[in-house]
Design a protein around this motif. Sequence first.
Motif, PDB file in Angstrom:
ATOM      1  N   THR A  65       0.831  -1.199   0.000  1.00 36.60           N
ATOM      2  CA  THR A  65       0.000   0.000   0.000  1.00 36.60           C
ATOM      3  C   THR A  65       0.871   1.255   0.000  1.00 36.60           C
ATOM      4  OG1 THR A  65      -0.111  -0.043   2.431  1.00 36.60           O
ATOM      5  CG2 THR A  65      -1.860  -1.176   1.226  1.00 36.60           C
ATOM      6  N   THR A  66       0.329   2.342  -0.561  1.00 40.80           N
ATOM      7  CA  THR A  66       1.094   3.587  -0.668  1.00 40.80           C
ATOM      8  C   THR A  66       0.794   4.546   0.471  1.00 40.80           C
ATOM      9  OG1 THR A  66      -0.597   4.749  -1.950  1.00 40.80           O
ATOM     10  CG2 THR A  66       0.979   3.392  -3.181  1.00 40.80           C
ATOM     11  N   GLY A  67      -0.229   4.249   1.262  1.00 38.63           N
ATOM     12  CA  GLY A  67      -0.630   5.155   2.326  1.00 38.63           C
ATOM     13  C   GLY A  67      -1.690   6.150   1.890  1.00 38.63           C
ATOM     14  N   VAL A  68      -2.055   6.105   0.589  1.00 38.22           N
ATOM     15  CA  VAL A  68      -3.066   7.021   0.058  1.00 38.22           C
ATOM     16  C   VAL A  68      -4.425   6.337   0.058  1.00 38.22           C
ATOM     17  CG1 VAL A  68      -3.806   8.352  -1.954  1.00 38.22           C
ATOM     18  CG2 VAL A  68      -1.375   8.180  -1.392  1.00 38.22           C
ATOM     19  N   THR A  69      -5.437   7.002   0.585  1.00 36.56           N
ATOM     20  CA  THR A  69      -6.808   6.502   0.552  1.00 36.56           C
ATOM     21  C   THR A  69      -7.724   7.617   0.082  1.00 36.56           C
ATOM     22  OG1 THR A  69      -7.245   7.123   2.855  1.00 36.56           O
ATOM     23  CG2 THR A  69      -6.414   4.889   2.455  1.00 36.56           C
ATOM     24  N   THR A  70      -8.870   7.230  -0.469  1.00 38.76           N
ATOM     25  CA  THR A  70      -9.882   8.197  -0.853  1.00 38.76           C
ATOM     26  C   THR A  70     -11.242   7.534  -0.719  1.00 38.76           C
ATOM     27  OG1 THR A  70     -10.765   9.621  -2.620  1.00 38.76           O
ATOM     28  CG2 THR A  70      -9.616   7.622  -3.307  1.00 38.76           C
ATOM     29  N   GLY A  71     -12.086   8.088   0.163  1.00 34.35           N
ATOM     30  CA  GLY A  71     -13.389   7.485   0.387  1.00 34.35           C
ATOM     31  C   GLY A  71     -13.253   6.057   0.880  1.00 34.35           C
ATOM     32  N   ASP A  72     -13.828   5.108   0.141  1.00 37.11           N
ATOM     33  CA  ASP A  72     -13.801   3.691   0.520  1.00 37.11           C
ATOM     34  C   ASP A  72     -12.664   2.930  -0.142  1.00 37.11           C
ATOM     35  OD1 ASP A  72     -16.107   3.946   2.095  1.00 37.11           O
ATOM     36  OD2 ASP A  72     -17.410   3.674   0.363  1.00 37.11           O
ATOM     37  N   TRP A  73     -11.679   3.629  -0.703  1.00 38.60           N
ATOM     38  CA  TRP A  73     -10.665   2.969  -1.523  1.00 38.60           C
ATOM     39  C   TRP A  73      -9.259   3.186  -0.978  1.00 38.60           C
ATOM     40  CZ3 TRP A  73     -12.454  -0.044  -5.489  1.00 38.60           C
ATOM     41  CH2 TRP A  73     -13.806   0.124  -5.798  1.00 38.60           C
ATOM     42  N   THR A  74      -8.414   2.167  -1.197  1.00 38.65           N
ATOM     43  CA  THR A  74      -7.012   2.202  -0.787  1.00 38.65           C
ATOM     44  C   THR A  74      -6.130   2.046  -2.018  1.00 38.65           C
ATOM     45  OG1 THR A  74      -7.412   1.306   1.430  1.00 38.65           O
ATOM     46  CG2 THR A  74      -5.214   0.972   0.506  1.00 38.65           C
ATOM     47  N   GLN A  75      -5.112   2.889  -2.119  1.00 30.76           N
ATOM     48  CA  GLN A  75      -4.185   2.792  -3.239  1.00 30.76           C
ATOM     49  C   GLN A  75      -3.122   1.736  -2.938  1.00 30.76           C
ATOM     50  OE1 GLN A  75      -1.248   5.970  -4.281  1.00 30.76           O
ATOM     51  NE2 GLN A  75      -2.563   6.245  -6.079  1.00 30.76           N
ATOM     52  N   VAL A  76      -2.866   0.864  -3.922  1.00 30.92           N
ATOM     53  CA  VAL A  76      -1.877  -0.200  -3.770  1.00 30.92           C
ATOM     54  C   VAL A  76      -0.918  -0.157  -4.954  1.00 30.92           C
ATOM     55  CG1 VAL A  76      -3.516  -1.664  -2.536  1.00 30.92           C
ATOM     56  CG2 VAL A  76      -3.261  -1.927  -5.015  1.00 30.92           C
ATOM     57  N   VAL A  77       0.215  -0.832  -4.796  1.00 28.30           N
ATOM     58  CA  VAL A  77       1.162  -0.982  -5.897  1.00 28.30           C
ATOM     59  C   VAL A  77       0.989  -2.386  -6.466  1.00 28.30           C
ATOM     60  CG1 VAL A  77       3.576  -0.977  -6.577  1.00 28.30           C
ATOM     61  CG2 VAL A  77       2.779   0.623  -4.839  1.00 28.30           C
ATOM     62  N   HIS A  78       0.626  -2.456  -7.751  1.00 32.00           N
ATOM     63  CA  HIS A  78       0.429  -3.750  -8.404  1.00 32.00           C
ATOM     64  C   HIS A  78       1.120  -3.733  -9.758  1.00 32.00           C
ATOM     65  CE1 HIS A  78      -1.503  -7.512  -9.540  1.00 32.00           C
ATOM     66  NE2 HIS A  78      -1.818  -6.944 -10.685  1.00 32.00           N
ATOM     67  N   ASP A  79       2.031  -4.670  -9.963  1.00 31.82           N
ATOM     68  CA  ASP A  79       2.789  -4.765 -11.215  1.00 31.82           C
ATOM     69  C   ASP A  79       3.452  -3.441 -11.583  1.00 31.82           C
ATOM     70  OD1 ASP A  79       2.290  -7.422 -11.549  1.00 31.82           O
ATOM     71  OD2 ASP A  79       0.717  -7.195 -13.056  1.00 31.82           O
ATOM     72  N   GLY A  80       4.001  -2.770 -10.558  1.00 36.41           N
ATOM     73  CA  GLY A  80       4.757  -1.563 -10.802  1.00 36.41           C
ATOM     74  C   GLY A  80       3.935  -0.315 -11.065  1.00 36.41           C
ATOM     75  N   ALA A  81       2.617  -0.391 -10.828  1.00 32.03           N
ATOM     76  CA  ALA A  81       1.761   0.774 -11.063  1.00 32.03           C
ATOM     77  C   ALA A  81       0.842   1.003  -9.870  1.00 32.03           C
ATOM     78  CB  ALA A  81       0.932   0.578 -12.334  1.00 32.03           C
ATOM     79  N   ASN A  82       0.426   2.243  -9.678  1.00 36.37           N
ATOM     80  CA  ASN A  82      -0.537   2.553  -8.637  1.00 36.37           C
ATOM     81  C   ASN A  82      -1.923   2.103  -9.074  1.00 36.37           C
ATOM     82  OD1 ASN A  82       1.346   3.722  -7.000  1.00 36.37           O
ATOM     83  ND2 ASN A  82       0.847   5.828  -7.521  1.00 36.37           N
ATOM     84  N   ARG A  83      -2.570   1.311  -8.244  1.00 40.69           N
ATOM     85  CA  ARG A  83      -3.924   0.834  -8.526  1.00 40.69           C
ATOM     86  C   ARG A  83      -4.775   1.033  -7.273  1.00 40.69           C
ATOM     87  NH1 ARG A  83      -3.523   1.129 -13.835  1.00 40.69           N
ATOM     88  NH2 ARG A  83      -2.037  -0.356 -14.741  1.00 40.69           N
ATOM     89  N   TRP A  84      -6.016   0.590  -7.323  1.00 41.69           N
ATOM     90  CA  TRP A  84      -6.937   0.814  -6.213  1.00 41.69           C
ATOM     91  C   TRP A  84      -7.704  -0.452  -5.862  1.00 41.69           C
ATOM     92  CZ3 TRP A  84      -7.004   5.511  -3.732  1.00 41.69           C
ATOM     93  CH2 TRP A  84      -6.321   6.555  -4.381  1.00 41.69           C
ATOM     94  N   MET A  85      -7.956  -0.636  -4.559  1.00 44.45           N
ATOM     95  CA  MET A  85      -8.717  -1.777  -4.077  1.00 44.45           C
ATOM     96  C   MET A  85      -9.699  -1.295  -3.016  1.00 44.45           C
ATOM     97  SD  MET A  85      -5.630  -4.600  -3.822  1.00 44.45           S
ATOM     98  CE  MET A  85      -6.708  -6.026  -3.664  1.00 44.45           C
ATOM     99  N   TYR A  86     -10.811  -2.029  -2.869  1.00 44.75           N
ATOM    100  CA  TYR A  86     -11.829  -1.635  -1.909  1.00 44.75           C
ATOM    101  C   TYR A  86     -11.328  -1.906  -0.491  1.00 44.75           C
ATOM    102  CZ  TYR A  86     -16.465  -0.654  -0.103  1.00 44.75           C
ATOM    103  OH  TYR A  86     -17.515  -0.098   0.560  1.00 44.75           O
TER     104      TYR A  86
END
Length: 394
Positions: A148-169
């Motif tokens: 995880t990157t430490g960034v969240t927005t609303g109900d979502w958490t930013q993660v690092v997946h395959d070298g890119a920033n993505r989002w998961m619930y």
Amino acid sequence: MKKAVQRLKVSMIGAALASSLVAMGGVIVVDTAIAATQTMVATSSVNLRSGPGTSYPVIGMVPGGAKVTATATSGSWIAVTYNGKQGYVFRSYLASTSTNAKPLAAVSTTASKATGSARTTNEVNVRSGPSLTATVITTLPAGTVVKTTGVTTGDWTQVVHDGANRWMYTALLRRGGTTTSTGSSGTSGSTASAGKVRTTDVLFVRSDGNRNGTVLGKLPANSIVDTTGATTAEYTQILFQGQKAWIASRFTTAALSAPAVPLTSIVSTGSLTSAQAKLVAFAKAQVGDAYVWGAEGPDAFDCSGLTLAAYKQVGISLPHQSAVQSTLGKTVSRANMQPGDLIFWFSPVHHVSIYIGNGMMVHARNTKVGVVVQSVDSYTGSGEGPTVIKRLLP
């Protein structure tokens, strides 16, 4: 006169700055600021692609003058929904229809430094942006550890997946996930799935890889379960209700193999209404087809694409989104399920299956196993049951 020219120059510079991409506080402003789920119009015919770049496949065409729903930006690309399909359009081909649009948070595809980790508590979609309408990049099984990157927005958490920033619930993540090695019991820690198997009979789930292990529960025949890759001479380690457990290997087979119980005997169509029989027959006929995001047949489906195609057989038109489908019809209890009912999963809803009777269901599960038939109970093995069950037939 000189002052007028100066004012004109300042206005032109301001307009030029507004039309460029300006990063401010994690928000990127584009030509005409895009509001969340704002309607935009295609200025000419343009390709709809599966990702933000010309290297991604074309999944459709948006004709000039057509309206789309914009959900996020990714560099020079805008994530949109058009005719039920979600994809990306190059920003130069879209114009805002609103004069009061507010900025939409951008999707960064350059990975930030990971600051922590989390573990998935169920199957979770990895999305291109923090929205249920954002493109699904992949689906991760329960027990997968993500950075995880430490960034969240609303109900979502930013993660690092395959070298890119993505989002998961966020609700489907447990903070501080680690991959932990275990002894023979395998009940501590968590790990990502190494594969999947189908059970060929009713099986005890044990705490250890031997017959003396404590019985943690049972799996019905035709359950599809995630494996960790660990085995003993007679047992296979699986993920069960958020922990590692063991089942007898001799009663398992490849997940993509035919069900242990023939599909023709899983449910008798003799006692069904004509509409129920058509739904069940169609669902069973698709078992073995591939899972492709956004597909609705004839040889590949995603979860809501399969239910959409099934209900077409009985003259009922459904939207191509499980969350929206879950708002339709009459809510019924699990005890009163009937063949043809739709079972919706997770909160918020982002998966759907078709009940075919005798405790079994058909669904387009994910890209690894495609369309499968399995017991309803086995899909609750991660600890969560159905969110809601709907009946759409009269």
